[in-house]
Motif scaffolding. Structure first.
Motif, PDB file in Angstrom:
ATOM      1  N   ALA A 124       0.810  -1.227   0.000  1.00 27.59           N
ATOM      2  CA  ALA A 124       0.000   0.000   0.000  1.00 27.59           C
ATOM      3  C   ALA A 124       0.837   1.267   0.000  1.00 27.59           C
ATOM      4  O   ALA A 124       0.467   2.277  -0.608  1.00 27.59           O
ATOM      5  CB  ALA A 124      -0.939  -0.006   1.207  1.00 27.59           C
ATOM      6  N   ASP A 125       1.975   1.251   0.662  1.00 32.01           N
ATOM      7  CA  ASP A 125       2.801   2.452   0.797  1.00 32.01           C
ATOM      8  C   ASP A 125       3.903   2.537  -0.249  1.00 32.01           C
ATOM      9  O   ASP A 125       4.805   3.373  -0.145  1.00 32.01           O
ATOM     10  CB  ASP A 125       3.424   2.496   2.199  1.00 32.01           C
ATOM     11  CG  ASP A 125       2.372   2.574   3.296  1.00 32.01           C
ATOM     12  OD1 ASP A 125       1.332   3.206   3.060  1.00 32.01           O
ATOM     13  OD2 ASP A 125       2.595   1.991   4.373  1.00 32.01           O
ATOM     14  N   GLN A 126       3.831   1.683  -1.268  1.00 28.28           N
ATOM     15  CA  GLN A 126       4.883   1.641  -2.289  1.00 28.28           C
ATOM     16  C   GLN A 126       4.290   1.949  -3.660  1.00 28.28           C
ATOM     17  O   GLN A 126       3.306   1.352  -4.074  1.00 28.28           O
ATOM     18  CB  GLN A 126       5.516   0.242  -2.295  1.00 28.28           C
ATOM     19  CG  GLN A 126       6.623   0.049  -3.328  1.00 28.28           C
ATOM     20  CD  GLN A 126       7.289  -1.306  -3.163  1.00 28.28           C
ATOM     21  OE1 GLN A 126       7.572  -1.736  -2.049  1.00 28.28           O
ATOM     22  NE2 GLN A 126       7.547  -1.992  -4.271  1.00 28.28           N
ATOM     23  N   GLY A 127       4.866   2.916  -4.376  1.00 27.94           N
ATOM     24  CA  GLY A 127       4.409   3.233  -5.728  1.00 27.94           C
ATOM     25  C   GLY A 127       2.998   3.800  -5.761  1.00 27.94           C
ATOM     26  O   GLY A 127       2.540   4.458  -4.827  1.00 27.94           O
ATOM     27  N   THR A 128       2.298   3.523  -6.848  1.00 27.11           N
ATOM     28  CA  THR A 128       0.942   4.033  -7.034  1.00 27.11           C
ATOM     29  C   THR A 128      -0.002   3.477  -5.974  1.00 27.11           C
ATOM     30  O   THR A 128      -0.035   2.271  -5.732  1.00 27.11           O
ATOM     31  CB  THR A 128       0.412   3.643  -8.428  1.00 27.11           C
ATOM     32  OG1 THR A 128       1.309   4.137  -9.423  1.00 27.11           O
ATOM     33  CG2 THR A 128      -0.977   4.221  -8.676  1.00 27.11           C
ATOM     34  N   ALA A 129      -0.769   4.359  -5.346  1.00 31.04           N
ATOM     35  CA  ALA A 129      -1.720   3.945  -4.309  1.00 31.04           C
ATOM     36  C   ALA A 129      -3.038   3.558  -4.967  1.00 31.04           C
ATOM     37  O   ALA A 129      -3.932   4.384  -5.149  1.00 31.04           O
ATOM     38  CB  ALA A 129      -1.925   5.062  -3.299  1.00 31.04           C
ATOM     39  N   PHE A 130      -3.181   2.296  -5.325  1.00 31.31           N
ATOM     40  CA  PHE A 130      -4.366   1.845  -6.040  1.00 31.31           C
ATOM     41  C   PHE A 130      -5.606   1.773  -5.153  1.00 31.31           C
ATOM     42  O   PHE A 130      -6.723   1.764  -5.648  1.00 31.31           O
ATOM     43  CB  PHE A 130      -4.120   0.462  -6.650  1.00 31.31           C
ATOM     44  CG  PHE A 130      -3.213   0.484  -7.848  1.00 31.31           C
ATOM     45  CD1 PHE A 130      -3.703   0.837  -9.090  1.00 31.31           C
ATOM     46  CD2 PHE A 130      -1.872   0.158  -7.729  1.00 31.31           C
ATOM     47  CE1 PHE A 130      -2.882   0.857 -10.209  1.00 31.31           C
ATOM     48  CE2 PHE A 130      -1.037   0.181  -8.834  1.00 31.31           C
ATOM     49  CZ  PHE A 130      -1.544   0.527 -10.070  1.00 31.31           C
ATOM     50  N   LEU A 131      -5.401   1.659  -3.849  1.00 25.59           N
ATOM     51  CA  LEU A 131      -6.509   1.526  -2.905  1.00 25.59           C
ATOM     52  C   LEU A 131      -6.410   2.626  -1.859  1.00 25.59           C
ATOM     53  O   LEU A 131      -5.512   2.598  -1.012  1.00 25.59           O
ATOM     54  CB  LEU A 131      -6.466   0.152  -2.220  1.00 25.59           C
ATOM     55  CG  LEU A 131      -6.819  -1.037  -3.114  1.00 25.59           C
ATOM     56  CD1 LEU A 131      -6.382  -2.341  -2.457  1.00 25.59           C
ATOM     57  CD2 LEU A 131      -8.321  -1.067  -3.386  1.00 25.59           C
ATOM     58  N   PRO A 132      -7.297   3.609  -1.878  1.00 26.47           N
ATOM     59  CA  PRO A 132      -7.239   4.692  -0.902  1.00 26.47           C
ATOM     60  C   PRO A 132      -7.496   4.183   0.518  1.00 26.47           C
ATOM     61  O   PRO A 132      -8.159   3.164   0.724  1.00 26.47           O
ATOM     62  CB  PRO A 132      -8.346   5.648  -1.360  1.00 26.47           C
ATOM     63  CG  PRO A 132      -9.275   4.803  -2.168  1.00 26.47           C
ATOM     64  CD  PRO A 132      -8.415   3.766  -2.822  1.00 26.47           C
ATOM     65  N   LYS A 151     -11.786  12.890 -12.828  1.00 25.19           N
ATOM     66  CA  LYS A 151     -10.774  12.479 -13.802  1.00 25.19           C
ATOM     67  C   LYS A 151     -10.774  10.976 -14.069  1.00 25.19           C
ATOM     68  O   LYS A 151     -10.624  10.530 -15.214  1.00 25.19           O
ATOM     69  CB  LYS A 151      -9.389  12.915 -13.329  1.00 25.19           C
ATOM     70  CG  LYS A 151      -8.288  12.670 -14.334  1.00 25.19           C
ATOM     71  CD  LYS A 151      -6.959  13.233 -13.832  1.00 25.19           C
ATOM     72  CE  LYS A 151      -5.855  12.994 -14.862  1.00 25.19           C
ATOM     73  NZ  LYS A 151      -4.541  13.520 -14.378  1.00 25.19           N
ATOM     74  N   PHE A 152     -10.934  10.207 -13.001  1.00 24.58           N
ATOM     75  CA  PHE A 152     -10.941   8.752 -13.133  1.00 24.58           C
ATOM     76  C   PHE A 152     -12.277   8.203 -12.642  1.00 24.58           C
ATOM     77  O   PHE A 152     -13.143   8.954 -12.205  1.00 24.58           O
ATOM     78  CB  PHE A 152      -9.761   8.140 -12.360  1.00 24.58           C
ATOM     79  CG  PHE A 152      -8.415   8.520 -12.925  1.00 24.58           C
ATOM     80  CD1 PHE A 152      -7.919   7.904 -14.059  1.00 24.58           C
ATOM     81  CD2 PHE A 152      -7.647   9.504 -12.322  1.00 24.58           C
ATOM     82  CE1 PHE A 152      -6.686   8.255 -14.592  1.00 24.58           C
ATOM     83  CE2 PHE A 152      -6.414   9.869 -12.838  1.00 24.58           C
ATOM     84  CZ  PHE A 152      -5.929   9.247 -13.981  1.00 24.58           C
ATOM     85  N   LEU A 153     -12.448   6.906 -12.689  1.00 28.28           N
ATOM     86  CA  LEU A 153     -13.760   6.324 -12.419  1.00 28.28           C
ATOM     87  C   LEU A 153     -14.219   6.445 -10.971  1.00 28.28           C
ATOM     88  O   LEU A 153     -15.412   6.507 -10.704  1.00 28.28           O
ATOM     89  CB  LEU A 153     -13.771   4.854 -12.835  1.00 28.28           C
ATOM     90  CG  LEU A 153     -13.740   4.617 -14.353  1.00 28.28           C
ATOM     91  CD1 LEU A 153     -13.617   3.131 -14.643  1.00 28.28           C
ATOM     92  CD2 LEU A 153     -15.001   5.175 -15.009  1.00 28.28           C
ATOM     93  N   ALA A 154     -13.274   6.474 -10.034  1.00 27.88           N
ATOM     94  CA  ALA A 154     -13.648   6.547  -8.622  1.00 27.88           C
ATOM     95  C   ALA A 154     -13.242   7.870  -7.984  1.00 27.88           C
ATOM     96  O   ALA A 154     -13.276   8.002  -6.762  1.00 27.88           O
ATOM     97  CB  ALA A 154     -13.019   5.381  -7.853  1.00 27.88           C
ATOM     98  N   GLY A 155     -12.855   8.823  -8.778  1.00 19.99           N
ATOM     99  CA  GLY A 155     -12.404  10.109  -8.243  1.00 19.99           C
ATOM    100  C   GLY A 155     -11.329  10.697  -9.134  1.00 19.99           C
ATOM    101  O   GLY A 155     -11.294  10.429 -10.340  1.00 19.99           O
ATOM    102  N   ASP A 156     -10.437  11.457  -8.541  1.00 26.19           N
ATOM    103  CA  ASP A 156      -9.398  12.118  -9.326  1.00 26.19           C
ATOM    104  C   ASP A 156      -8.051  11.409  -9.269  1.00 26.19           C
ATOM    105  O   ASP A 156      -7.034  11.963  -9.685  1.00 26.19           O
ATOM    106  CB  ASP A 156      -9.245  13.569  -8.855  1.00 26.19           C
ATOM    107  CG  ASP A 156     -10.447  14.416  -9.248  1.00 26.19           C
ATOM    108  OD1 ASP A 156     -11.000  14.177 -10.345  1.00 26.19           O
ATOM    109  OD2 ASP A 156     -10.846  15.297  -8.470  1.00 26.19           O
ATOM    110  N   GLU A 157      -8.038  10.188  -8.738  1.00 27.79           N
ATOM    111  CA  GLU A 157      -6.806   9.403  -8.677  1.00 27.79           C
ATOM    112  C   GLU A 157      -6.986   8.081  -9.419  1.00 27.79           C
ATOM    113  O   GLU A 157      -8.075   7.492  -9.424  1.00 27.79           O
ATOM    114  CB  GLU A 157      -6.403   9.126  -7.223  1.00 27.79           C
ATOM    115  CG  GLU A 157      -6.157  10.373  -6.378  1.00 27.79           C
ATOM    116  CD  GLU A 157      -4.983  11.209  -6.874  1.00 27.79           C
ATOM    117  OE1 GLU A 157      -4.046  10.616  -7.460  1.00 27.79           O
ATOM    118  OE2 GLU A 157      -5.006  12.444  -6.684  1.00 27.79           O
ATOM    119  N   PHE A 158      -5.920   7.609 -10.032  1.00 30.38           N
ATOM    120  CA  PHE A 158      -5.890   6.323 -10.730  1.00 30.38           C
ATOM    121  C   PHE A 158      -5.938   5.199  -9.692  1.00 30.38           C
ATOM    122  O   PHE A 158      -5.110   5.155  -8.782  1.00 30.38           O
ATOM    123  CB  PHE A 158      -4.597   6.248 -11.547  1.00 30.38           C
ATOM    124  CG  PHE A 158      -4.398   4.974 -12.312  1.00 30.38           C
ATOM    125  CD1 PHE A 158      -5.271   4.590 -13.306  1.00 30.38           C
ATOM    126  CD2 PHE A 158      -3.291   4.170 -12.059  1.00 30.38           C
ATOM    127  CE1 PHE A 158      -5.068   3.428 -14.032  1.00 30.38           C
ATOM    128  CE2 PHE A 158      -3.068   3.007 -12.783  1.00 30.38           C
ATOM    129  CZ  PHE A 158      -3.954   2.637 -13.766  1.00 30.38           C
TER     130      PHE A 158
END
Length: 217
Positions: A83-91, A155-162
């Motif tokens: 979760a704390d590495q690279g892109t945060a896919f799950l908020p 911007k994205f399907l669940a908000g403004d983050e990928f």
């Protein structure tokens, strides 16, 4: 012990979303090549319980003995573990996470079945000169009309983050390009903008150009 990913040589279908997540998060892994046409994914060397794995599976993972064989489950697991590495896919927030799962459910229940029909129809007719079935394209276009509304709000399907909700679309949608079906970028402006953002991600561009590669360090 480094993560093992059993998959074919190219990032396509289920293996595409797992490979892209690994790249986005820069997770070291060993790629163990599996010949799907020879049904090597049913070979006991892949799993102690290979006989129960579905023939349609295109990749599986082994994290120090913990085996998963559904691509979306693999992505959720790795997204949590790293979760704390690279892109945060799950908020982290409860409500934000719920929105991701909501969008991911829409992808699985609506977008995915429709695009699978398109891909199977188009590739099944390759070389025949027959155009795609207009009814199948219309069904898929109707799904994109809903996406157009959703993507007009953020911007994205669940908000403004990928997030994982966007990532899961790499399973089949990129295959339309190879079939010269330009439906993703010829739809509404919001869908076009979103899809161009997705396929322009550096990790995807590199994965598409170089194929699946292990990154043991």
């Amino acid at each position: 012990m480094v993560l093992k990913l059993y998959a074919g040589p190219n990032a396509g279908r289920g293996s595409a979303i797992v490979a892209l997540l690994l790249a986005e998060k820069q997770i070291p892994f060993e790629h163990i090549l599996v010949n799907l046409f020879e049904k090597e994914h049913k070979n006991p060397r892949i799993s102690r319980d290979a006989s129960v794995w579905p023939d349609s599976r295109h990749c599986s993972s082994d994290d120090d003995g913990f085996v998963l064989y559904e691509s979306r489950a693999i992505c959720r697991y790795l997204g949590e573990k790293y979760a704390d590495q690279g892109t945060a896919f799950l908020p982290a927030g409860l409500k934000e996470r719920a929105l991701v799962e909501q969008a991911a459910s829409v992808e699985f229940a609506n977008f995915h079945p429709a695009i699978v029909k398109v891909v199977r129809d188009v590739f099944g007719k390759q070389g025949s000169g027959q155009p795609p079935d207009p009814a199948i394209l219309a069904e898929f276009s109707a799904k994109l009309e809903v996406y157009e509304v959703i993507l007009g709000k953020h911007k994205f399907l669940a908000g403004d983050e990928f997030t994982l909700a966007d990532l899961f679309h790499f399973s089949y949608a990129p295959m339309l390009e190879y079939a010269a079906v330009d439906i993703m970028t010829s739809s509404g402006p919001n869908v076009k903008r979103w899809w161009n953002d997705l396929i322009s991600r550096p990790a995807w561009v590199k994965l598409k150009a170089e194929g699946m590669k292990g990154t043991i360090s």
